[in-house]
Scaffold this motif. Structure first.
Motif, PDB file in Angstrom:
ATOM      1  N   LEU A 171       0.981  -1.133  -0.107  1.00 35.68           N
ATOM      2  CA  LEU A 171      -0.001   0.087   0.180  1.00 35.68           C
ATOM      3  C   LEU A 171       0.814   1.189  -0.020  1.00 35.68           C
ATOM      4  O   LEU A 171       0.648   2.234  -0.653  1.00 35.68           O
ATOM      5  CB  LEU A 171      -0.814  -0.138   1.280  1.00 35.68           C
ATOM      6  CG  LEU A 171      -2.090  -0.973   1.377  1.00 35.68           C
ATOM      7  CD1 LEU A 171      -2.640  -1.009   2.548  1.00 35.68           C
ATOM      8  CD2 LEU A 171      -2.896  -1.055   0.219  1.00 35.68           C
ATOM      9  N   ILE A 172       1.871   1.273   0.793  1.00 39.31           N
ATOM     10  CA  ILE A 172       2.737   2.304   0.890  1.00 39.31           C
ATOM     11  C   ILE A 172       3.582   2.616  -0.325  1.00 39.31           C
ATOM     12  O   ILE A 172       3.871   3.819  -0.777  1.00 39.31           O
ATOM     13  CB  ILE A 172       3.691   2.065   2.155  1.00 39.31           C
ATOM     14  CG1 ILE A 172       2.931   2.356   3.414  1.00 39.31           C
ATOM     15  CG2 ILE A 172       4.844   3.622   2.068  1.00 39.31           C
ATOM     16  CD1 ILE A 172       3.542   2.001   4.538  1.00 39.31           C
ATOM     17  N   ASP A 193      10.820   5.355  -2.123  1.00 45.16           N
ATOM     18  CA  ASP A 193      12.014   5.661  -0.975  1.00 45.16           C
ATOM     19  C   ASP A 193      12.068   4.529   0.062  1.00 45.16           C
ATOM     20  O   ASP A 193      11.005   4.635   0.914  1.00 45.16           O
ATOM     21  CB  ASP A 193      11.752   7.140  -0.504  1.00 45.16           C
ATOM     22  CG  ASP A 193      12.972   7.518   0.048  1.00 45.16           C
ATOM     23  OD1 ASP A 193      13.340   6.931   1.231  1.00 45.16           O
ATOM     24  OD2 ASP A 193      13.592   8.507  -0.220  1.00 45.16           O
ATOM     25  N   ALA A 194      13.002   3.746   0.102  1.00 46.90           N
ATOM     26  CA  ALA A 194      13.234   2.916   1.239  1.00 46.90           C
ATOM     27  C   ALA A 194      13.158   3.254   2.599  1.00 46.90           C
ATOM     28  O   ALA A 194      12.311   2.731   3.490  1.00 46.90           O
ATOM     29  CB  ALA A 194      14.422   1.953   0.915  1.00 46.90           C
ATOM     30  N   SER A 195      13.649   4.504   2.968  1.00 43.55           N
ATOM     31  CA  SER A 195      13.638   5.141   4.059  1.00 43.55           C
ATOM     32  C   SER A 195      12.410   5.601   4.565  1.00 43.55           C
ATOM     33  O   SER A 195      11.681   5.384   5.873  1.00 43.55           O
ATOM     34  CB  SER A 195      14.652   6.289   4.222  1.00 43.55           C
ATOM     35  OG  SER A 195      14.231   7.141   3.357  1.00 43.55           O
ATOM     36  N   ILE A 196      11.424   6.232   3.613  1.00 41.62           N
ATOM     37  CA  ILE A 196      10.230   6.398   3.876  1.00 41.62           C
ATOM     38  C   ILE A 196       9.302   5.375   4.219  1.00 41.62           C
ATOM     39  O   ILE A 196       8.618   5.287   5.201  1.00 41.62           O
ATOM     40  CB  ILE A 196       9.423   7.292   2.962  1.00 41.62           C
ATOM     41  CG1 ILE A 196      10.182   8.592   2.834  1.00 41.62           C
ATOM     42  CG2 ILE A 196       8.232   7.664   3.054  1.00 41.62           C
ATOM     43  CD1 ILE A 196       9.838   9.431   1.634  1.00 41.62           C
ATOM     44  N   ILE A 197       9.513   4.046   3.361  1.00 39.23           N
ATOM     45  CA  ILE A 197       8.752   3.055   3.634  1.00 39.23           C
ATOM     46  C   ILE A 197       8.943   2.400   5.006  1.00 39.23           C
ATOM     47  O   ILE A 197       7.961   1.867   5.715  1.00 39.23           O
ATOM     48  CB  ILE A 197       8.943   2.005   2.421  1.00 39.23           C
ATOM     49  CG1 ILE A 197       8.422   2.676   1.120  1.00 39.23           C
ATOM     50  CG2 ILE A 197       8.321   0.665   2.694  1.00 39.23           C
ATOM     51  CD1 ILE A 197       8.857   1.720  -0.028  1.00 39.23           C
ATOM     52  N   GLU A 198      10.094   2.397   5.387  1.00 38.51           N
ATOM     53  CA  GLU A 198      10.743   1.616   6.534  1.00 38.51           C
ATOM     54  C   GLU A 198       9.784   2.464   7.747  1.00 38.51           C
ATOM     55  O   GLU A 198       9.483   1.726   8.601  1.00 38.51           O
ATOM     56  CB  GLU A 198      12.212   1.978   6.697  1.00 38.51           C
ATOM     57  CG  GLU A 198      12.647   1.317   8.152  1.00 38.51           C
ATOM     58  CD  GLU A 198      14.105   1.326   8.239  1.00 38.51           C
ATOM     59  OE1 GLU A 198      14.683   0.752   9.244  1.00 38.51           O
ATOM     60  OE2 GLU A 198      14.708   1.794   7.456  1.00 38.51           O
ATOM     61  N   VAL A 199       9.770   3.792   7.746  1.00 38.92           N
ATOM     62  CA  VAL A 199       9.034   4.437   8.734  1.00 38.92           C
ATOM     63  C   VAL A 199       7.605   4.652   8.715  1.00 38.92           C
ATOM     64  O   VAL A 199       6.919   4.212   9.768  1.00 38.92           O
ATOM     65  CB  VAL A 199       9.551   6.009   8.859  1.00 38.92           C
ATOM     66  CG1 VAL A 199       8.735   6.762   9.688  1.00 38.92           C
ATOM     67  CG2 VAL A 199      10.934   6.275   8.960  1.00 38.92           C
ATOM     68  N   ALA A 200       7.047   4.199   7.409  1.00 36.73           N
ATOM     69  CA  ALA A 200       5.550   4.434   7.078  1.00 36.73           C
ATOM     70  C   ALA A 200       5.073   3.062   7.727  1.00 36.73           C
ATOM     71  O   ALA A 200       3.881   3.080   8.110  1.00 36.73           O
ATOM     72  CB  ALA A 200       5.374   4.732   5.684  1.00 36.73           C
ATOM     73  N   ILE A 201       5.607   1.835   7.364  1.00 37.58           N
ATOM     74  CA  ILE A 201       5.073   0.584   7.713  1.00 37.58           C
ATOM     75  C   ILE A 201       4.484   0.539   9.194  1.00 37.58           C
ATOM     76  O   ILE A 201       3.540   0.080   9.382  1.00 37.58           O
ATOM     77  CB  ILE A 201       5.992  -0.471   7.315  1.00 37.58           C
ATOM     78  CG1 ILE A 201       6.086  -0.705   5.821  1.00 37.58           C
ATOM     79  CG2 ILE A 201       5.566  -1.970   7.869  1.00 37.58           C
ATOM     80  CD1 ILE A 201       7.223  -1.765   5.268  1.00 37.58           C
ATOM     81  N   PRO A 202       5.435   0.896  10.238  1.00 37.78           N
ATOM     82  CA  PRO A 202       4.812   0.773  11.721  1.00 37.78           C
ATOM     83  C   PRO A 202       3.709   1.477  11.949  1.00 37.78           C
ATOM     84  O   PRO A 202       2.980   1.414  12.568  1.00 37.78           O
ATOM     85  CB  PRO A 202       6.162   1.159  12.398  1.00 37.78           C
ATOM     86  CG  PRO A 202       7.457   0.850  11.475  1.00 37.78           C
ATOM     87  CD  PRO A 202       6.875   1.237  10.171  1.00 37.78           C
ATOM     88  N   LEU A 203       3.746   2.717  11.073  1.00 38.23           N
ATOM     89  CA  LEU A 203       2.667   3.711  11.192  1.00 38.23           C
ATOM     90  C   LEU A 203       1.317   3.136  10.852  1.00 38.23           C
ATOM     91  O   LEU A 203       0.336   3.373  11.252  1.00 38.23           O
ATOM     92  CB  LEU A 203       2.956   5.201  10.663  1.00 38.23           C
ATOM     93  CG  LEU A 203       3.925   5.881  11.316  1.00 38.23           C
ATOM     94  CD1 LEU A 203       4.075   7.169  10.336  1.00 38.23           C
ATOM     95  CD2 LEU A 203       4.047   6.243  12.716  1.00 38.23           C
TER      96      LEU A 203
END
Length: 467
Positions: free
Chosen positions: A354-355, A361-371
């Motif tokens: 979904l993200i 951007d891998a860094s954004i995806i990494e932060v967005a998944i927990p959210l």
């Protein structure tokens, strides 16, 4: 025993068939409302994409300018929407002569309130300077809001007529005119943003022109529908438009102002979360925006169900039917529960997929998944809180639900977000746990208030509703 078992099975089947029938009625009323709201979201997305091609500055300016529009919109829409439970009750009671004054006064209020929004737009420069925004962005935003202001009366009038039609169980025309509005928006954005076919290239101001044109197209289409359709001849809304009843206006504002204030509290709660995360860096903010956009999109469906539930409760109120009110509320809760359960499963199982629709951007995806995983925890709560407050609105009970919103979002949610993110050092995840806290409290308070008022004022100890 044999006859008893047969009787029990027969009654169970009848209850199931009635529940199924009522759920289908709610769905038939809700899906056009939900898609109309999604259409409004899509219109904003189209503007973002088309203005975004001009560069980061015009896009940032439009985002800044639209905050002024959104804050006005939630307040005004709340006031105008007070006509919904009143019209629904008159429709349910078959007191059709009461509908025209309510609808026409709602339209009149929409036009009056539009001038307050236009006045706020005219003060955009000092307002944004107060918040120390970039001067270049302020200047671009001023031109965007100037052209947008010509369409504000039409947008508010469309909202008023859309509420009127939905309250008499006619929700599909608004969806049709929203689709027409979307197509108009794409065309006029193309003509005026980029200057095609001899039209001036106005940049972000061109999007303001397009938004104004869209408002008038949707309003005039809806006005034509309620003026010519056979179903609306009995209401005489146009004939009533020049008759002013100040007592009725006072009543509408008395019911609607708490609704608008409650909407404002909710919007400010989520904006507070955005501002908190904005202090944590660009990656955290981008991740937050993606997760919030996904959650907001699914919320539109729940909101559509809630509005349909409110309309049905209002109509049942007009018929003095306690059992119908109870049944419609149960249907609303059931529908949002099952829909949000599906959304929760999606957020838990395919968050990365979904993200990735928004960014690679891998860094954004990494932060967005927990959210997004945390967001799965408040989907059902968010659905429940919007159905709860909408059900109370159907009973024309709005003041205490507004206070409950203040308690839930400002006294629980905001402090929780701050404490979790800063004192417990959970960062952006802490802010989202605060969102869960606020929405959870709101869901409990709104449900408690609705059932308390329902039992106190409408339970069948008497045969009629208290006046």
């Amino acid at each position: 025993m044999k006859y008893g078992a047969f009787f029990h099975a027969h009654v169970t089947l009848l209850i199931f068939m009635k529940l199924r029938k009522n759920l289908l009625k709610t769905l038939s009323l809700a899906w056009p409302i939900a898609l109309t709201q999604l259409g409004a979201v899509l219109m904003g997305t189209i503007d973002t994409v088309m203005v975004g091609k001009l560069g980061p500055q015009p896009l940032a300016s439009m985002a800044m300018s639209n905050t002024l529009w959104y804050f006005n919109l939630v307040l005004v829409f709340g006031v105008i929407s007070a006509t919904s439970p009143m019209i629904s009750a008159a429709y349910g009671a078959e007191k059709y002569e009461k509908i025209a004054p309510l609808a026409s006064h709602g339209l009149r209020l929409a036009l009056i309130l539009s001038f307050f929004t236009i006045f706020a737009f005219s003060l955009s420069i000092p307002i944004f300077q107060l918040f120390q925004q970039n001067e270049d962005l302020i200047d671009m935003g001023r031109s965007y809001l100037f052209y947008f202001s010509f369409g504000v009366p039409a947008h508010y009038a469309f909202f008023s007529l859309r509420i009127f039609a939905a309250s008499v169980s006619d929700t599909r025309p608004a969806l049709s005119f929203m689709i027409l509005g979307l197509l108009t928006n794409i065309l006029f954005n193309y003509l005026f943003i980029y200057g095609r076919f001899g039209f001036p290239a106005m940049g972000i101001a061109g999007s303001g022109v397009a938004t104004s044109v869209v408002g008038w197209v949707m309003f005039l289409g809806m006005l034509l529908h309620v003026s010519t359709n056979e179903k609306y001849k009995r209401y005489r809304i146009i004939k009533e438009v020049f008759k002013i009843d100040f007592k009725l206006i006072k009543k509408i504002v008395g019911v609607g102002l708490p609704i608008g204030a409650a909407n404002f509290c909710e919007v400010s709660f989520f904006m507070f979360a955005t501002l908190l995360i904005g202090t944590m860096g660009t990656v955290d903010l981008a991740a937050h925006q993606i997760a919030l956009n996904l959650a907001s999109t699914t919320f539109m469906i729940a909101s559509g169900v809630a509005q349909a539930t409110s309309i049905q409760i209002g109509q049942a109120r007009g018929r003095n039917k306690y059992d119908e009110i109870l049944g419609h509320a149960a249907n609303g809760y059931a529908l949002v529960f099952f829909f949000m359960l599906v959304v929760t499963a999606m957020f838990l199982t395919i968050p990365g997929t979904l993200i990735s629709i928004y960014t690679s951007d891998a860094s954004i995806i990494e932060v967005a998944i927990p959210l997004l995983m945390i967001a799965s925890g408040f989907q059902i709560l968010d659905g429940f809180q919007v159905v709860g407050i909408a059900s109370s609105k159907g009973l024309q009970d709005t003041r205490v639900p507004f206070l409950n919103t203040v308690v839930a979002f400002w006294m629980f949610g905001m402090p929780a977000s701050f404490v979790f993110s800063h004192f417990m050092e959970m960062g952006s995840r802490g802010v989202w746990w605060g969102l869960i806290a606020g929405l959870g409290v709101a869901a409990l308070l709104h449900a408690h208030r609705f059932y308390k008022v329902l039992y106190r004022d409408f339970a069948p100890r008497t045969t009629s509703i208290k006046s």
